[in-house]
Design a protein around this motif. Structure first.
Motif, PDB file in Angstrom:
ATOM      1  N   UNK A  72      24.838  61.191 -12.657  1.00 15.90           N
ATOM      2  CA  UNK A  72      25.830  60.130 -12.817  1.00 15.90           C
ATOM      3  C   UNK A  72      25.157  58.779 -13.040  1.00 15.90           C
ATOM      4  N   UNK A  73      24.068  58.533 -12.309  1.00 14.97           N
ATOM      5  CA  UNK A  73      23.348  57.275 -12.469  1.00 14.97           C
ATOM      6  C   UNK A  73      22.723  57.168 -13.853  1.00 14.97           C
ATOM      7  N   UNK A  74      22.220  58.289 -14.371  1.00 16.34           N
ATOM      8  CA  UNK A  74      21.680  58.293 -15.735  1.00 16.34           C
ATOM      9  C   UNK A  74      22.775  57.977 -16.752  1.00 16.34           C
ATOM     10  N   UNK A  75      23.982  58.464 -16.490  1.00 14.09           N
ATOM     11  CA  UNK A  75      25.110  58.156 -17.364  1.00 14.09           C
ATOM     12  C   UNK A  75      25.436  56.669 -17.326  1.00 14.09           C
ATOM     13  N   UNK A  76      25.338  56.065 -16.135  1.00 16.10           N
ATOM     14  CA  UNK A  76      25.541  54.613 -16.017  1.00 16.10           C
ATOM     15  C   UNK A  76      24.487  53.858 -16.810  1.00 16.10           C
ATOM     16  N   UNK A  77      23.251  54.371 -16.793  1.00 21.41           N
ATOM     17  CA  UNK A  77      22.187  53.744 -17.567  1.00 21.41           C
ATOM     18  C   UNK A  77      22.460  53.784 -19.059  1.00 21.41           C
ATOM     19  N   UNK A  78      23.023  54.893 -19.525  1.00 20.96           N
ATOM     20  CA  UNK A  78      23.387  55.002 -20.943  1.00 20.96           C
ATOM     21  C   UNK A  78      24.467  53.987 -21.295  1.00 20.96           C
ATOM     22  N   UNK A  79      25.421  53.799 -20.381  1.00 16.80           N
ATOM     23  CA  UNK A  79      26.466  52.787 -20.607  1.00 16.80           C
ATOM     24  C   UNK A  79      25.860  51.393 -20.704  1.00 16.80           C
ATOM     25  N   UNK A  80      24.816  51.143 -19.924  1.00 15.82           N
ATOM     26  CA  UNK A  80      24.156  49.838 -19.955  1.00 15.82           C
ATOM     27  C   UNK A  80      23.388  49.631 -21.255  1.00 15.82           C
ATOM     28  N   UNK A  81      22.875  50.714 -21.833  1.00 15.68           N
ATOM     29  CA  UNK A  81      22.120  50.618 -23.079  1.00 15.68           C
ATOM     30  C   UNK A  81      23.044  50.424 -24.278  1.00 15.68           C
ATOM     31  N   UNK A  82      24.188  51.122 -24.250  1.00 17.41           N
ATOM     32  CA  UNK A  82      25.101  51.070 -25.400  1.00 17.41           C
ATOM     33  C   UNK A  82      26.497  50.575 -24.991  1.00 17.41           C
ATOM     34  N   UNK A  83      26.605  49.353 -24.455  1.00 19.08           N
ATOM     35  CA  UNK A  83      27.926  48.879 -24.014  1.00 19.08           C
ATOM     36  C   UNK A  83      28.910  48.662 -25.168  1.00 19.08           C
ATOM     37  N   UNK A  84      28.416  48.167 -26.310  1.00 22.12           N
ATOM     38  CA  UNK A  84      29.306  47.912 -27.445  1.00 22.12           C
ATOM     39  C   UNK A  84      29.762  49.216 -28.084  1.00 22.12           C
ATOM     40  N   UNK A  85      28.842  50.169 -28.196  1.00 24.53           N
ATOM     41  CA  UNK A  85      29.181  51.453 -28.803  1.00 24.53           C
ATOM     42  C   UNK A  85      30.239  52.177 -27.974  1.00 24.53           C
TER      43      UNK A  85
ATOM     44  N   UNK B 169      11.921  56.382 -19.553  1.00 23.27           N
ATOM     45  CA  UNK B 169      11.013  57.535 -19.574  1.00 23.27           C
ATOM     46  C   UNK B 169      10.877  58.143 -18.179  1.00 23.27           C
ATOM     47  N   UNK B 170      10.693  57.282 -17.166  1.00 30.37           N
ATOM     48  CA  UNK B 170      10.547  57.778 -15.793  1.00 30.37           C
ATOM     49  C   UNK B 170      11.812  58.489 -15.325  1.00 30.37           C
ATOM     50  N   UNK B 171      12.971  57.923 -15.647  1.00 31.43           N
ATOM     51  CA  UNK B 171      14.227  58.540 -15.210  1.00 31.43           C
ATOM     52  C   UNK B 171      14.480  59.848 -15.953  1.00 31.43           C
ATOM     53  N   UNK B 172      14.060  59.926 -17.211  1.00 36.66           N
ATOM     54  CA  UNK B 172      14.175  61.195 -17.943  1.00 36.66           C
ATOM     55  C   UNK B 172      13.295  62.256 -17.287  1.00 36.66           C
ATOM     56  N   UNK B 173      12.096  61.856 -16.853  1.00 39.18           N
ATOM     57  CA  UNK B 173      11.212  62.789 -16.148  1.00 39.18           C
ATOM     58  C   UNK B 173      11.827  63.220 -14.822  1.00 39.18           C
ATOM     59  N   UNK B 174      12.533  62.298 -14.153  1.00 33.92           N
ATOM     60  CA  UNK B 174      13.216  62.653 -12.906  1.00 33.92           C
ATOM     61  C   UNK B 174      14.195  63.793 -13.145  1.00 33.92           C
ATOM     62  N   UNK B 175      15.027  63.655 -14.178  1.00 33.59           N
ATOM     63  CA  UNK B 175      16.021  64.685 -14.475  1.00 33.59           C
ATOM     64  C   UNK B 175      15.368  66.015 -14.846  1.00 33.59           C
ATOM     65  N   UNK B 176      14.313  65.953 -15.668  1.00 34.00           N
ATOM     66  CA  UNK B 176      13.636  67.178 -16.107  1.00 34.00           C
ATOM     67  C   UNK B 176      12.973  67.888 -14.928  1.00 34.00           C
ATOM     68  N   UNK B 177      12.221  67.113 -14.114  1.00 35.05           N
ATOM     69  CA  UNK B 177      11.521  67.711 -12.974  1.00 35.05           C
ATOM     70  C   UNK B 177      12.504  68.235 -11.933  1.00 35.05           C
ATOM     71  N   UNK B 178      13.586  67.482 -11.667  1.00 32.17           N
ATOM     72  CA  UNK B 178      14.566  67.920 -10.672  1.00 32.17           C
ATOM     73  C   UNK B 178      15.296  69.182 -11.134  1.00 32.17           C
TER      74      UNK B 178
END
Length: 233
Positions: A143-156, A98-107
């Motif tokens: 790019x870091x947010x994309x890495x986070x998505x990879x960490x959430x869905x590694x099998x997918x 949630x915090x990182x999503x707010x970072x992207x939105x605010x930035x």
């Protein structure tokens, strides 16, 4: 053959937790980092006088994104005393998203206000070090947010790396992004707008403020993922 190196907090098994002064100094540092991030955001917002111009919203959005949301999104994983210390690990991870999503939105919003302000004033874009650092920080954040998505869905995503290694990459890249954001915030102190608004000893104080949360975040991440030898009895 299993590896003799693991990633765990520095001081585990070394007796550091037995020193109350060490523990309380670390807790005080984390609490001070929370206060510094929030205080810097509030002060910059007040100095910007949001609503007086299109540009006035740019410092507000960027300070909310990087001084507040990104700082809190990382510090909530601190092993020391934290406003989120009573939450489970799963809840902390969700709060981090949630915090990182707010970072992207605010930035992105802050960038939009800056572009609009430049266009209205008919001023050129990307002519200062701060602007180039800002664009680089925003790109690194995406790019870091994309890495986070990879960490959430590694099998997918069919990633071959182990979850532990992915966490290490994510934390290391996150530290680099945060340090880049800190450099960008510090460079903003040298802008014409900020130097015209804050002068004298206060300016030097503002110049040092963003460095303290950066040191706490760097210490937290390196302590959590620094390799050490296993201690066998």
């Amino acid at each position: 053959m299993p590896s003799d190196v693991e990633y765990s907090p520095v001081g585990e098994g070394l007796g550091m937790r037995d020193y109350w002064l060490y523990v309380w100094l670390r807790r005080a540092a984390v609490i001070a980092a929370h206060v510094t991030g929030l205080g810097l955001t509030l002060i910059i917002s007040l100095l910007s006088r949001p609503g007086t111009s299109l540009f006035s919203w740019h410092p507000v959005c960027m300070s909310v994104a990087y001084c507040l949301c990104m700082t809190e999104g990382i510090l909530l994983f601190s092993a020391e005393r934290s406003p989120f210390c009573f939450k489970s690990r799963k809840c902390k991870v969700r709060l981090h998203w949630f915090c990182q999503a707010l970072v992207l939105i605010a930035a992105a919003t802050g960038l939009g206000f800056m572009l609009a302000s430049k266009n209205v004033s008919e001023l050129p874009h990307l002519v200062t070090w701060h602007s180039w650092l800002g664009i680089s920080t925003l790109a690194a954040t995406v790019l870091q947010a994309s890495c986070g998505i990879c960490l959430i869905f590694p099998k997918l995503l069919r990633l071959s790396s182990s979850p532990l290694r992915l966490k290490l990459y994510h934390a290391t890249c996150g530290l680099l992004v945060y340090l880049l954001a800190t450099v960008t915030v510090v460079s903003a102190m040298f802008s014409d707008w900020f130097q015209a608004t804050v002068k004298g000893v206060a300016w030097w104080g503002f110049l040092l403020l963003p460095l303290f949360p950066a040191l706490v975040v760097m210490n937290q991440i390196t302590n959590a993922y620094l390799p050490r030898k296993k201690i066998t009895s």
